[in-house]
Design an enzyme around this catalytic site. Structure first.
Site, PDB file in Angstrom:
ATOM      1  N   GLU A   3      52.078  13.696 -91.449  1.00  0.00           N
ATOM      2  CA  GLU A   3      51.052  12.645 -91.438  1.00  0.00           C
ATOM      3  C   GLU A   3      51.395  11.534 -92.423  1.00  0.00           C
ATOM      4  O   GLU A   3      51.108  10.362 -92.189  1.00  0.00           O
ATOM      5  CB  GLU A   3      49.674  13.228 -91.765  1.00  0.00           C
ATOM      6  CG  GLU A   3      49.151  14.208 -90.732  1.00  0.00           C
ATOM      7  CD  GLU A   3      48.922  13.562 -89.374  1.00  0.00           C
ATOM      8  OE1 GLU A   3      49.920  13.288 -88.686  1.00  0.00           O
ATOM      9  OE2 GLU A   3      47.769  13.325 -89.004  1.00  0.00           O
ATOM     10  N   THR A  12      46.979   0.701 -86.815  1.00  0.00           N
ATOM     11  CA  THR A  12      46.377   1.523 -87.868  1.00  0.00           C
ATOM     12  C   THR A  12      46.256   0.691 -89.142  1.00  0.00           C
ATOM     13  O   THR A  12      45.271   0.784 -89.874  1.00  0.00           O
ATOM     14  CB  THR A  12      47.243   2.775 -88.140  1.00  0.00           C
ATOM     15  OG1 THR A  12      47.515   3.371 -86.882  1.00  0.00           O
ATOM     16  CG2 THR A  12      46.541   3.775 -89.021  1.00  0.00           C
TER      17      THR A  12
HETATM   18  P1  ADP Z   1      47.023   8.920 -83.411  1.00  0.00           P
HETATM   19  O1  ADP Z   1      46.431   7.547 -83.504  1.00  0.00           O
HETATM   20  O2  ADP Z   1      46.965   9.482 -82.034  1.00  0.00           O
HETATM   21  O3  ADP Z   1      46.428   9.846 -84.426  1.00  0.00           O
HETATM   22  P2  ADP Z   1      49.070   8.553 -85.164  1.00  0.00           P
HETATM   23  O4  ADP Z   1      48.696   7.200 -85.625  1.00  0.00           O
HETATM   24  O5  ADP Z   1      48.680   9.737 -85.967  1.00  0.00           O
HETATM   25  O6  ADP Z   1      48.547   8.775 -83.711  1.00  0.00           O
HETATM   26  O7  ADP Z   1      50.638   8.633 -85.041  1.00  0.00           O
HETATM   27  C1  ADP Z   1      51.411   7.706 -84.425  1.00  0.00           C
HETATM   28  C2  ADP Z   1      52.563   7.266 -85.345  1.00  0.00           C
HETATM   29  O8  ADP Z   1      53.421   8.364 -85.691  1.00  0.00           O
HETATM   30  C3  ADP Z   1      53.459   6.270 -84.634  1.00  0.00           C
HETATM   31  O9  ADP Z   1      53.849   5.306 -85.567  1.00  0.00           O
HETATM   32  C4  ADP Z   1      54.657   7.103 -84.192  1.00  0.00           C
HETATM   33  O10 ADP Z   1      55.833   6.339 -84.082  1.00  0.00           O
HETATM   34  C5  ADP Z   1      54.774   8.117 -85.320  1.00  0.00           C
HETATM   35  N1  ADP Z   1      55.416   9.376 -84.871  1.00  0.00           N
HETATM   36  C6  ADP Z   1      56.566   9.922 -85.332  1.00  0.00           C
HETATM   37  N2  ADP Z   1      56.828  11.083 -84.711  1.00  0.00           N
HETATM   38  C7  ADP Z   1      55.851  11.301 -83.832  1.00  0.00           C
HETATM   39  C8  ADP Z   1      55.566  12.341 -82.891  1.00  0.00           C
HETATM   40  N3  ADP Z   1      56.373  13.389 -82.731  1.00  0.00           N
HETATM   41  N4  ADP Z   1      54.461  12.228 -82.152  1.00  0.00           N
HETATM   42  C9  ADP Z   1      53.628  11.171 -82.292  1.00  0.00           C
HETATM   43  N5  ADP Z   1      53.826  10.147 -83.149  1.00  0.00           N
HETATM   44  C10 ADP Z   1      54.932  10.211 -83.916  1.00  0.00           C
END
Ligand code: ADP
Length: 307
Positions: free
Chosen positions: A128, A181
Site C-alpha cells: 500500500e 488519488t
Molecule cells: P484502488 O483505488 O482500487 O484502491 P489503489 O489506488 O489502491 O487502487 O492502487 C492503484 C495503484 O497501485 C496504481 O497506481 C497502480 O499502478 C499501483 N499498483 C502496483 N501494483 C499493482 C497491482 N498488482 N494491482 C493494482 N495496482 C497496482
C-alpha cells in the site's frame, strides 16, 4: 504444497464515518493469483493479465509486499507470482490491496503458516505504501481477516475483526471516470472541528455496535460521514443523485468507497441490493457515464484457497 491458487477479494475502505479505520471484504469481485515456490531467491512476477500494470518486482505491490515477507523468513528460496486482475486499478475497491494481500497470504500458506494474520497485514501494508505513498491498513486488513475490520491503532498495529449480520449485502457502482488519488487527498482538510468530531465518533461507535448486534436500522443511521464525504464527493459526478436514488430504493446508507470514484451502499438481503443497484445505474445512464456494478455478500473469510 509447491503451488497455490487464491481468490483475493475487493474491499471497501472508510465506510462513511470510518475514514482510514474501517474496511470490509467483498465476495463477488476479486482477483486471482497463482503463487509458486522456486529455488531462486526473491520474487518474480511471471504473468499479469487483466490490467496494464508494471511487472517489475519493485513496482508491483505484490512484489514489494512479498519482499517485506521474505525479509522476515528463514526460507532460502523465492516465489513466482501470476496475477489475474478483475479489479480495476484506481477504482476505489482495493485493487492494490488485493494483490499485496494475495501474495503474502499465499506465500504464508506455502511455507506452512509461519506468520499470524496481523503480521501479514504489516507486510501487505508495504504494498500500500508503494501504491499510495502511505502504508495504510484499511483495505489490506479486511482482505486478510475477512468481514469488517477496525484498525484501532497503527502504533502498535491493532486490528479488530467485527462480525456482521448474515443478510448484509453491498452494492458498489464504479463510474468509469478517473479521480486521481493525489487530488482526492489534496482537497482534504487537515483540521476538523470538535463538533464534527463528536458527530463522527458517535457514528463510528453506532456502526460497530449495529454490526455486532445485527441492528440494520442502527447500521443505517450510523452510515454518515460529516468530515470527508462533503468534500470528496465534489470529485464524483452524480454522487448526490446516486445516494438519493440508492436510499430511495431501500439502501441502509451510501458513501464513497475508499478514495472513490466507486460509491458503495449496504442493504438487507440480495433483492434489495439488486434493486438499489438498478436505481444507481439509472442515474449514470441518465448522465451518460459508463459504469460497472457489483452486488456482493459480505466475505467473512477473506482470501480463499482455490486449490
Ligand atoms: P484502488 O483505488 O482500487 O484502491 P489503489 O489506488 O489502491 O487502487 O492502487 C492503484 C495503484 O497501485 C496504481 O497506481 C497502480 O499502478 C499501483 N499498483 C502496483 N501494483 C499493482 C497491482 N498488482 N494491482 C493494482 N495496482 C497496482
Amino acid at each position: 504444497m509447491e503451488t497455490i491458487k487464491v481468490f483475493c477479494p475487493a474491499t471497501i475502505a472508510n465506510i462513511s464515518c470510518g475514514f482510514d479505520v474501517l474496511g470490509v471484504a467483498l465476495d463477488a469481485v476479486g482477483d486471482e493469483m497463482i503463487v509458486r515456490k522456486v529455488s531462486q531467491k526473491g520474487i518474480t512476477i511471471t504473468k499479469l493479465e487483466g490490467q496494464d500494470l508494471p511487472m517489475e518486482t519493485l513496482k508491483n505491490v505484490a512484489g514489494v509486499a512479498g519482499l517485506a515477507f521474505l525479509e522476515e523468513t528463514e526460507y532460502k528460496g523465492g516465489f513466482e507470482i501470476e496475477i489475474y486482475k478483475n479489479i480495476k486499478a484506481g477504482s476505489g475497491i482495493g485493487s492494490s490491496a488485493a494483490s499485496s494481500t494475495g501474495a503474502v497470504w499465499a506465500m504464508n500458506e506455502l511455507l506452512g503458516k509461519p506468520f499470524s494474520t496481523l503480521e501479514l497485514v504489516k507486510f501487505a501494508m508495504e504494498g500500500e505504501r508503494l501504491a499510495s505513498g502511505v502504508a495504510h491498513a484499511d483495505n489490506v486488513a479486511p482482505a486478510l481477516f475477512g468481514g469488517f475490520t477496525l484498525v484501532r491503532s497503527y502504533d502498535p498495529l491493532d486490528v479488530i475483526p467485527i462480525p456482521s449480520p448474515s443478510e448484509l449485502y453491498a452494492t458498489v457502482i464504479h463510474p468509469q471516470i478517473e479521480v486521481k488519488t493525489s487530488d482526492s487527498r489534496k482537497i482534504l482538510k487537515t483540521n476538523i472541528t470538535l463538533a464534527d468530531g463528536i458527530k463522527q465518533w458517535g457514528n463510528v461507535g453506532g456502526l460497530v455496535a449495529g454490526l455486532f448486534t445485527d441492528d440494520y436500522d442502527l447500521i443505517g443511521r450510523s452510515l454518515v460521514d460529516h468530515i470527508v464525504e462533503p468534500i470528496r464527493s465534489i470529485l464524483i459526478p452524480g454522487f448526490n443523485e446516486v445516494k438519493s436514488a440508492a436510499i430511495g430504493a431501500g439502501a441502509l446508507g451510501c458513501g464513497i468507497s475508499g478514495s472513490g470514484p466507486s460509491i458503495f451502499t449496504f442493504g438487507k438481503g440480495e433483492t434489495t441490493a439488486q434493486k438499489v443497484g438498478e436505481a444507481m445505474k439509472e442515474v449514470y445512464q441518465n448522465i451518460g457515464i459508463d459504469y460497472e456494478i457489483h452486488v456482493s455478500k459480505i466475505n467473512h473469510t477473506g482470501i480463499k484457497n482455490l486449490n
